[in-house]
Design an enzyme around this catalytic site. Sequence first.
Site, PDB file in Angstrom:
ATOM      1  N   TYR A 142       0.818  -1.214   0.000  1.00 34.45           N
ATOM      2  CA  TYR A 142       0.000   0.000   0.000  1.00 34.45           C
ATOM      3  C   TYR A 142       0.854   1.268   0.000  1.00 34.45           C
ATOM      4  O   TYR A 142       0.365   2.361  -0.259  1.00 34.45           O
ATOM      5  CB  TYR A 142      -0.951   0.028   1.212  1.00 34.45           C
ATOM      6  CG  TYR A 142      -2.042  -1.029   1.172  1.00 34.45           C
ATOM      7  CD1 TYR A 142      -2.202  -1.859   0.069  1.00 34.45           C
ATOM      8  CD2 TYR A 142      -2.921  -1.193   2.227  1.00 34.45           C
ATOM      9  CE1 TYR A 142      -3.188  -2.830   0.034  1.00 34.45           C
ATOM     10  CE2 TYR A 142      -3.917  -2.160   2.203  1.00 34.45           C
ATOM     11  CZ  TYR A 142      -4.042  -2.984   1.097  1.00 34.45           C
ATOM     12  OH  TYR A 142      -5.019  -3.942   1.061  1.00 34.45           O
ATOM     13  N   LYS A 192       3.327 -15.380   2.450  1.00 38.00           N
ATOM     14  CA  LYS A 192       3.264 -16.159   1.204  1.00 38.00           C
ATOM     15  C   LYS A 192       4.710 -16.471   0.828  1.00 38.00           C
ATOM     16  O   LYS A 192       5.190 -16.141  -0.270  1.00 38.00           O
ATOM     17  CB  LYS A 192       2.528 -15.314   0.139  1.00 38.00           C
ATOM     18  CG  LYS A 192       2.161 -16.046  -1.129  1.00 38.00           C
ATOM     19  CD  LYS A 192       1.064 -17.066  -0.969  1.00 38.00           C
ATOM     20  CE  LYS A 192       0.806 -17.793  -2.279  1.00 38.00           C
ATOM     21  NZ  LYS A 192      -0.009 -19.006  -2.131  1.00 38.00           N
ATOM     22  N   ASP A 224      -3.228 -18.115   1.753  1.00 33.91           N
ATOM     23  CA  ASP A 224      -4.390 -18.763   1.130  1.00 33.91           C
ATOM     24  C   ASP A 224      -4.987 -19.814   2.069  1.00 33.91           C
ATOM     25  O   ASP A 224      -6.206 -19.914   2.238  1.00 33.91           O
ATOM     26  CB  ASP A 224      -4.038 -19.368  -0.239  1.00 33.91           C
ATOM     27  CG  ASP A 224      -2.669 -20.024  -0.275  1.00 33.91           C
ATOM     28  OD1 ASP A 224      -1.896 -19.863   0.696  1.00 33.91           O
ATOM     29  OD2 ASP A 224      -2.372 -20.721  -1.255  1.00 33.91           O
ATOM     30  N   ASP A 248      -5.299  -6.595   5.944  1.00 29.56           N
ATOM     31  CA  ASP A 248      -6.499  -5.868   5.534  1.00 29.56           C
ATOM     32  C   ASP A 248      -7.599  -6.870   5.204  1.00 29.56           C
ATOM     33  O   ASP A 248      -8.741  -6.769   5.670  1.00 29.56           O
ATOM     34  CB  ASP A 248      -6.138  -5.024   4.295  1.00 29.56           C
ATOM     35  CG  ASP A 248      -7.222  -4.036   3.938  1.00 29.56           C
ATOM     36  OD1 ASP A 248      -8.188  -3.916   4.706  1.00 29.56           O
ATOM     37  OD2 ASP A 248      -7.103  -3.391   2.883  1.00 29.56           O
ATOM     38  N   ASP A 252     -10.849  -8.370   7.973  1.00 32.30           N
ATOM     39  CA  ASP A 252     -12.270  -8.250   7.627  1.00 32.30           C
ATOM     40  C   ASP A 252     -12.950  -9.618   7.693  1.00 32.30           C
ATOM     41  O   ASP A 252     -14.083  -9.736   8.156  1.00 32.30           O
ATOM     42  CB  ASP A 252     -12.443  -7.662   6.221  1.00 32.30           C
ATOM     43  CG  ASP A 252     -12.568  -6.149   6.279  1.00 32.30           C
ATOM     44  OD1 ASP A 252     -12.074  -5.557   7.258  1.00 32.30           O
ATOM     45  OD2 ASP A 252     -13.149  -5.559   5.351  1.00 32.30           O
TER      46      ASP A 252
END
Length: 366
Positions: A142, A192, A224, A248, A252
Site C-alpha cells: 500500500y 506467502k 491462502d 487488511d 475483515d
Amino acid sequence: MEFNIATIAGDGIGPEVVEETLLTLEEIGNAYNHKFNFHKVLAGGVAIDEKGEPLPKETIEVCSKSDAVLLGAVGGPQWDHLAGDQRPERALLGLRQALGLYANIRPAILYTALKESSPLRSDIVDEGIDLCVVRELTGGIYFGDRGRRVHETMGEEAYDTEAYSVGEVQRIAKTAFEIARTRNKKVMNIDKANVLESSRLWRSVVMEIAKDYPDVTLDHMYVDNAAMQLVKNPGQFDVVLTTNMFGDILSDEASMITGSIGMLPSASLGETGLGMYEPIHGSAPDITGENKANPLATILSAAMMLRLSLNLEKEAEAVEKAVTNVLEKGYRTADIMSVGMELVGTKQMGDLVRKELCQLLKTSNA
Ligand code: NAD
C-alpha cells in the site's frame, strides 16, 4: 491519575457512538478516581465543512500531545464527489502517518451470548472465537513504489510493489509477541513465503524475533490456507501476525465470522504509548441520527485504550465484563438482534453498560 484524550467524533453515527463511550469513560473515571480530559477535535467530513480540509493541523497537534486518541468514524455520501486526497477518509491515513501508528490490532471475539450472529455453523463456533489480528499498517504494497508504464509488446501495464525492511518487520513482530504474552502465548505468522521474496525476509525476521520470546509458540501459515482455516477452524488462532495487505483482507474476514461489525474494536499503535482507538465500522449513513447504532465497538475500543495506552488493566476488564453481562442479559441493538431478545437503541445500550459497571463495582467493593 489524569489523562489527556483527543476525541474525534467524526461523521454519521460517529458522534452518537463516541458520546456513549465518553459517558462510559467518565463513569470509569469516577469509580477508579481518574480524571480524563477530553479534547474534542475535528477530522473527516465535518472538518472539510468547517475547516476546508479533512485533517486540520490543529487536530494532529492535539492528538500528538495526548495520551490516546478515540475516533468514531469518518465519511459519508455528501463528500463522495471529492478527489481522493480531499476525501474524509484521507484523515485516517494522515493520522496514522503523523502519529507513526504502524501496528493495527483487531481482536475478533465471538461472545457466547451472540453465537447465533455468526454466519458459521454452530459446531464450528461451539468453543467460541477469540483471536487477535496484528496487522502491519504503514508499509508493504500500500505504500510501495507504484505506477504505469508501456510494455514493449503488451502495451500499458500497472504495477505496485511489496517491500518490507528488516526494521519494519522487527517492530510489528515484537508487538505481536508482546500481545501473545498477554493472551494464550501463540503467534501464527501469515505470509506467502512459498512465492514472495518479501515474505521470505518477513518470515526469517519473525523467526529471529521469536528467539526473544521462548514462552510464545510460533507457527507459520500461507495466506491462502489462512483464509480457509479462519472459516474452517477459527478456534485454532490466538494472535495472527501479518502484513498490511494480507491483514487488511484477513481482519475483515475475521471480523465477519464473529457476527456484527457493530461489535468490533481496534487499536493502532506506534513506538510510544500513544495509540488511536476506533470501531472497525464506518459512519453508517443509512442509520445516522436514528438512535440505532451499536455503540459497543466504540466502548470496547475505549477498553483497549484503557489497557494499551493508559495501562489501566482492571478498568479495561470492568468495561469488557459490563458489555458481556449486558449481552448475557439479552439486550441487543438492531444489528445483533435475534428472537426472544430485547431490542434497545444506542443511548439505552450505553446506559445499560454504565448501569452494569456500577453494579460490578458495587459487588467488587462489597
Ligand atoms: P459502514 O461500516 O459504515 O456500514 C456498513 C453497514 O453496517 C451499514 O448497513 C451500517 O448501517 C452497518 N453498521 C455499521 N456500523 C454499525 C453500528 N455501529 N451499529 C449498527 N450497524 C452498523 O460501511 P459503509 O457503508 O461501507 O461506509 C459508510 C461510510 O463510512 C463511507 O463513507 C466509508 O468510506 C466510511 N468508512 C469509514 C471508516 C472509518 O472511519 N474508519 C471505516 C469504513 C468506512
